[in-house]
Write a protein that holds these residues in place. Sequence first.
Motif, short mmCIF file in Angstrom:
data_model
loop_
_atom_site.label_atom_id
_atom_site.label_comp_id
_atom_site.label_asym_id
_atom_site.label_seq_id
_atom_site.Cartn_x
_atom_site.Cartn_y
_atom_site.Cartn_z
N THR A 72 66.95 -51.91 -51.61
CA THR A 72 66.92 -51.42 -50.24
C THR A 72 67.71 -52.23 -48.93
N THR A 73 68.94 -51.70 -48.44
CA THR A 73 69.84 -51.58 -48.28
C THR A 73 69.81 -51.91 -46.57
N LYS A 74 68.74 -50.82 -45.67
CA LYS A 74 67.89 -51.06 -45.31
C LYS A 74 66.87 -50.41 -44.55
N PRO A 75 65.97 -50.20 -43.41
CA PRO A 75 64.85 -49.90 -43.07
C PRO A 75 65.40 -48.29 -43.79
N GLY A 76 63.87 -47.25 -44.60
CA GLY A 76 63.80 -46.57 -44.78
C GLY A 76 64.90 -45.55 -46.26
N GLN A 77 65.61 -46.77 -46.61
CA GLN A 77 67.28 -45.98 -47.48
C GLN A 77 67.26 -47.31 -48.35
N THR A 78 66.32 -46.57 -49.65
CA THR A 78 66.28 -47.15 -51.27
C THR A 78 66.87 -47.02 -51.96
N LEU A 79 67.69 -47.65 -52.68
CA LEU A 79 68.14 -46.47 -53.58
C LEU A 79 67.78 -47.33 -54.96
N THR A 80 67.54 -46.28 -56.23
CA THR A 80 67.02 -46.28 -57.35
C THR A 80 68.25 -46.30 -58.47
N GLY A 81 67.95 -47.46 -59.66
CA GLY A 81 69.10 -46.88 -60.27
C GLY A 81 70.11 -47.75 -60.46
N LYS A 82 70.55 -48.07 -61.49
CA LYS A 82 72.01 -48.11 -61.46
C LYS A 82 73.46 -47.62 -60.97
N GLU A 83 73.31 -46.25 -61.53
CA GLU A 83 74.06 -45.04 -60.41
C GLU A 83 74.31 -45.27 -58.90
N GLN A 84 72.89 -45.39 -58.53
CA GLN A 84 72.97 -45.09 -57.65
C GLN A 84 73.42 -46.12 -56.65
N ILE A 85 72.86 -47.63 -57.22
CA ILE A 85 73.77 -48.56 -56.81
C ILE A 85 75.53 -48.82 -56.72
N ILE A 154 68.56 -58.55 -61.64
CA ILE A 154 67.73 -57.90 -60.52
C ILE A 154 67.49 -56.56 -61.10
N THR A 155 65.83 -56.52 -60.20
CA THR A 155 65.32 -55.63 -60.84
C THR A 155 64.69 -54.84 -59.47
N ASP A 156 64.91 -56.06 -57.98
CA ASP A 156 64.48 -55.17 -56.62
C ASP A 156 65.14 -56.11 -55.97
N MET A 157 66.39 -55.57 -54.74
CA MET A 157 66.29 -56.26 -53.75
C MET A 157 66.70 -55.94 -52.67
N VAL A 158 66.22 -56.30 -51.15
CA VAL A 158 66.29 -55.92 -49.78
C VAL A 158 67.72 -57.37 -49.28
#
Length: 166
Positions: A72-85, A154-158
């Motif tokens: 989660t890079t900012k409120p309402g924006q969560t990336l999923t999976g290594k490609e998006q990250i 890392i499985t989840d990062m905010v």
Amino acid sequence: MRRILIGGPLGVLAIALAGCGGSSTKSASDQTIQRQADLWSIDQLEKNFHKATSKKDIDLMMSLWAPQATFTTKPGQTLTGKEQIRRFWLAAPAFQPENRWISDTPAYKIRITVNGDRGTLHFECHYIDGKTKKLGPVTVADQQVARINGSWLITDMVGGSATLTP
């Protein structure tokens, strides 16, 4: 005499078997050693995170993430999976060639927990311009981590911005 001849070997066998008892559970010292090793391994995630941003090493950065991790890079924006990250980091200011930032975390701003194969990692990133020696962006990361196939990832990062306080 017969009791001694039979009882002696049985006693030795009983003592030998007693020494094997409890091998299915870890001793307190083994648990302490494992916990310390896990805390150290989780701490390496923080160190390698900052090494990756300082050196703009996208492969090192991506080696820290679980395959289905979320960020989660900012409120309402969560990336999923290594490609998006990966795409996020390639576009992030820390990875841009014009920014000669050195990424650091004061040791007292790192918090790590571990419970079996799960844990947490919190740190601040203080980016320092390598050319001007001035403080740049200051960010914060709260992470869920897990031991997956023997490695802590890392499985989840905010992430977010941080306010510096003494």
